[in-house]
Design a protein around this motif. Structure first.
Motif: not given
Lengths: 114, 112
Positions: A17-37
């Motif tokens: 099946s397909p998967l979609s996980l999401g993440c939203t960061i509020k309060g900071k502009s242009s952050p570096n973003l990461y996914w870990y498992w």
């Protein structure tokens, strides 16, 4: 204050099946973003990072993809889940590179593939 | 290739006792090293970091860590633990920009 929100909190999905996980960061502009498992009982592995909108770099290949459609949003997805995708997924952000400054983590998504 | 090993999956100590959590790394040069902590139902939080200089670094909540190049180690220590220190502790290294390699974590239980 900056906040990081991950969704969903937990998910049970069927193999293939397909998967979609999401993440939203509020309060900071242009952050570096990461996914870990983290597989159950395993090491926390970095999957992707993104420095800017539309650009994503892969660190570990796990038949997953990531996208950054907005400055404050990071999406992890796949069209076909494998049993090996089960585990704990963490989204994170930092103001500079992960080795230069503190990385701030969300509370994670628990994924069970059956 | 780089890696981080935390040989102790679980550690149990009594409140007030001293603590050492072990971390060994593998990397060709001197990496940036970190300890993160994950309290129950929380995200990971930075405890301390080492870049260069004094091999003993101080962190939050009276934690400190000692870097040893000869032993390729970065052990975390605390002189006297409190029950609130119960958590999972992760050692990590950054070999290059924007990438962190973590160990598998050590779950610390502090008994009253």
């Amino acid at each position: 204050a900056q906040t990081i929100h991950q969704w969903p909190v937990a998910e049970i999905k069927a193999v293939g099946s397909p998967l979609s996980l999401g993440c939203t960061i509020k309060g900071k502009s242009s952050p570096n973003l990461y996914w870990y498992w983290q597989a159950t009982g395993g090491t926390l592995q970095q999957l992707f990072y993104s420095i800017t909108v539309g650009q994503v770099e892969s660190v570990v290949q796990l038949n997953l993809s990531a996208s950054r459609p907005k400055d404050d949003q990071f999406i992890l997805s796949t069209e076909k889940l494998l049993l090996s995708h089960s585990g704990f997924y963490l989204c994170a952000w930092s103001l500079q590179g992960a080795g230069d400054t503190e990385v701030f983590f969300g509370k994670g998504t628990r994924l069970t593939v059956v | 290739a780089q890696s981080v090993t935390q040989p102790d999956a679980r550690v149990t100590v009594s409140e007030g006792a001293s603590l050492q959590l072990r971390c060994k790394y593998s990397y060709s040069a001197t990496p940036y090293l970190f300890w993160y902590v994950q309290y129950p139902r929380q995200g990971l939080q930075l405890l301390l970091k080492y870049y260069s200089g004094d091999p003993v670094v101080q962190g939050v909540n009276s934690f400190e860590a000692e870097f040893s190049k000869s032993n390729s180690s970065f052990h975390l220590q605390k002189a006297s633990v409190h029950w609130s220190d119960s958590a999972v502790y992760f050692c990590a290294l950054s070999p290059y920009y924007n990438v962190l390699y973590f160990g598998s974590g050590t779950k610390l239980t502090v008994e009253p």
